[in-house]
Write a protein that holds these residues in place. Structure first.
Motif, short mmCIF file in Angstrom:
data_model
loop_
_atom_site.label_atom_id
_atom_site.label_comp_id
_atom_site.label_asym_id
_atom_site.label_seq_id
_atom_site.Cartn_x
_atom_site.Cartn_y
_atom_site.Cartn_z
N ILE A 304 -36.67 -12.51 7.71
CA ILE A 304 -36.21 -12.22 9.08
C ILE A 304 -36.88 -13.23 10.01
CG2 ILE A 304 -36.35 -10.55 10.97
CD1 ILE A 304 -36.01 -8.34 8.89
N VAL A 305 -36.08 -13.86 10.85
CA VAL A 305 -36.58 -14.97 11.68
C VAL A 305 -37.65 -14.53 12.66
CG1 VAL A 305 -35.91 -16.63 13.48
CG2 VAL A 305 -34.51 -16.39 11.40
N MET A 306 -37.45 -13.39 13.31
CA MET A 306 -38.42 -12.92 14.30
C MET A 306 -39.59 -12.23 13.59
SD MET A 306 -37.10 -14.12 16.94
CE MET A 306 -38.07 -13.40 18.27
N PRO A 307 -40.79 -12.75 13.68
CA PRO A 307 -41.92 -12.20 12.92
C PRO A 307 -42.26 -10.76 13.26
CG PRO A 307 -42.67 -13.81 14.53
CD PRO A 307 -41.19 -13.92 14.48
N GLU A 308 -41.96 -10.33 14.49
CA GLU A 308 -42.30 -8.95 14.87
C GLU A 308 -41.43 -7.92 14.17
OE1 GLU A 308 -39.91 -10.74 18.38
OE2 GLU A 308 -41.45 -11.36 16.94
N THR A 309 -40.27 -8.34 13.64
CA THR A 309 -39.41 -7.40 12.90
C THR A 309 -39.38 -7.71 11.40
OG1 THR A 309 -37.49 -8.77 13.46
CG2 THR A 309 -37.94 -6.89 14.89
N ILE A 311 -40.70 -7.75 7.61
CA ILE A 311 -41.45 -6.76 6.84
C ILE A 311 -42.90 -7.19 6.70
CG2 ILE A 311 -41.00 -7.76 4.54
CD1 ILE A 311 -40.53 -4.86 3.54
N THR A 312 -43.81 -6.24 6.70
CA THR A 312 -45.23 -6.53 6.51
C THR A 312 -45.58 -6.45 5.02
OG1 THR A 312 -45.93 -4.22 6.70
CG2 THR A 312 -45.76 -5.52 8.76
N ALA A 313 -46.76 -6.93 4.68
CA ALA A 313 -47.19 -6.88 3.28
C ALA A 313 -47.31 -5.44 2.80
CB ALA A 313 -48.52 -7.60 3.13
N VAL A 314 -47.85 -4.57 3.64
CA VAL A 314 -48.01 -3.16 3.26
C VAL A 314 -46.64 -2.51 3.02
CG1 VAL A 314 -48.76 -0.89 4.08
CG2 VAL A 314 -50.26 -2.88 4.36
N ASP A 315 -45.70 -2.77 3.92
CA ASP A 315 -44.37 -2.19 3.74
C ASP A 315 -43.65 -2.80 2.54
OD1 ASP A 315 -44.65 -0.49 5.87
OD2 ASP A 315 -43.69 -1.82 7.32
N ALA A 316 -43.91 -4.06 2.28
CA ALA A 316 -43.31 -4.70 1.10
C ALA A 316 -43.80 -4.03 -0.18
CB ALA A 316 -43.65 -6.19 1.08
N LEU A 317 -45.06 -3.64 -0.19
CA LEU A 317 -45.62 -2.98 -1.37
C LEU A 317 -44.99 -1.61 -1.61
CD1 LEU A 317 -49.36 -3.97 -0.89
CD2 LEU A 317 -47.87 -4.68 -2.78
N ALA A 318 -44.39 -1.03 -0.57
CA ALA A 318 -43.71 0.26 -0.70
C ALA A 318 -42.21 0.09 -0.93
CB ALA A 318 -43.94 1.11 0.55
#
Length: 350
Positions: A304-309, A311-318
């Motif tokens: 996703i181009v906009m970094p604020e939206t 996915i984070t590493a923690v959410d990626a792990l889920a």
């Protein structure tokens, strides 16, 4: 050849013995070189433990290379030792100064880089990609907790641990470009990230944060399974054109860009990535299809181009691709068993 003991640590070269404050090391051959440093294989005298020693190149004078950056890297490496996820990073064992003032790092000996594996062996199966990506995501989650941005994540900086040929344990290496998020304002005018893995916010000179490492991981994931760089370009302008052509970009970012993305040919890596969808046509193995869909879903969320939206590493792990929760509908298949076993071999006790 007779070994020469350098009590004062005047130089570092093959077939010598060098001393830190606490240990002595037999230096062997060069195993890697970069723009600013070179890496030697070595063994610790007395124990025979294999290590590597990283040293600043002779051509890097204080005028051309700020040695403070080397000390900053050592400081970051020492911070990583405090992380509960420290097993996901290369470990520094020792450090010493040569008389010339060059700083040497003594680090654990690892195996091959992900880049060399993809180059020599070719693309890896999805079942092997998954635990590799999960370990990298764990490492990025740990870095965020410490307030550290790696800023140079790429297959060259992901190394397999030494061991058997089937060992899928990996570690993130080379923190020479890493920075403390509290000092992010000092990074806006610096060239960071290799171009094929460079995040849009770096290209557009926008605000930087941990999301730029997630973008890089999103570029690495398809490369693991296709063997081809997703954005295999050598110039930032071409990368921007590829991003504009392949990803939704807010008009606010591109209103002042004199770039026509439609004239840009898609990279072979992007085409190979999209071909994963084509592979689903006529495929009767629904479990395999589900896995491909979740794989691509995670990649798109990382890109996703906009970094604020993004996915984070923690959410990626889920995410289902990394938890294989979607395999619950296929409890007794060979695919489920194989993937579960591979994930278990790379589990981390924290």
């Amino acid at each position: 050849m007779t070994l020469t003991e350098i009590m004062g640590n005047d130089v570092l070269q093959e077939n010598t013995i060098v001393c830190s404050r606490y240990s002595k090391y037999t230096v062997h051959n060069i195993i890697g070189t970069g723009n600013f440093s070179r890496v030697y294989s070595a063994t610790m005298l007395g124990t025979g433990n294999e290590v590597v020693i990283k040293v600043l190149n002779d051509t890097c004078s204080s005028k051309r290379f700020d040695r403070k950056l080397y000390f900053k890297e050592l400081d970051l490496l020492n911070q990583l030792k405090t992380s509960r996820l420290r097993a996901r990073y290369v470990q520094v064992r020792d450090a010493f100064l040569l008389k010339s003032g060059k700083l040497c790092f003594v680090m654990e000996r690892l195996g091959s880089t992900l880049h060399s594996v993809l180059h020599n062996i070719g693309p890896l199966p999805m079942a092997m990609c998954r635990p590799i990506v999960r370990q990298i995501a764990q490492g990025l989650a740990g870095l965020k907790c410490l307030g550290i941005v790696h800023a140079d994540l790429k297959p060259d900086n992901i190394m397999f641990c030494a061991g058997t040929a089937h060992n899928l344990m990996v570690k993130i290496i080379d923190f020479g470009c890493a920075f403390d998020i509290k000092k992010v304002e000092t990074m806006h005018h610096k060239q960071i990230q290799a171009i094929p893995y460079r995040a849009p916010e770096v290209c557009f000179r926008s605000n930087l944060d941990h999301g730029l490492d997630i973008w890089a991981l999103g570029c690495i994931m398809p490369e693991i399974v296709t063997g081809v760089k997703l954005f295999g370009v050598a110039e930032e302008e071409l990368l921007i054109k590829m991003i504009l052509r392949t990803r939704p970009v807010p008009k606010s970012l591109i209103s002042n860009l004199p770039i026509d993305s439609q004239e840009t040919n898609l990279t072979s890596g992007w085409i190979e990535f999209q071909n994963l969808y084509a592979d689903l046509i006529g495929q009767r193995d629904q479990q395999w299809c589900d896995d491909i869909v979740w794989f691509m879903d995670l990649v798109y969320k990382m890109l996703i181009v906009m970094p604020e939206t993004r996915i984070t590493a923690v959410d990626a792990l889920a995410h289902p691709f990394l938890t294989i929760v979607h395999f619950i509908d296929y409890p007794n298949t060979v695919m489920t068993k194989k993937n579960a076993e591979l994930m278990a071999t790379c589990a981390l006790d924290i």
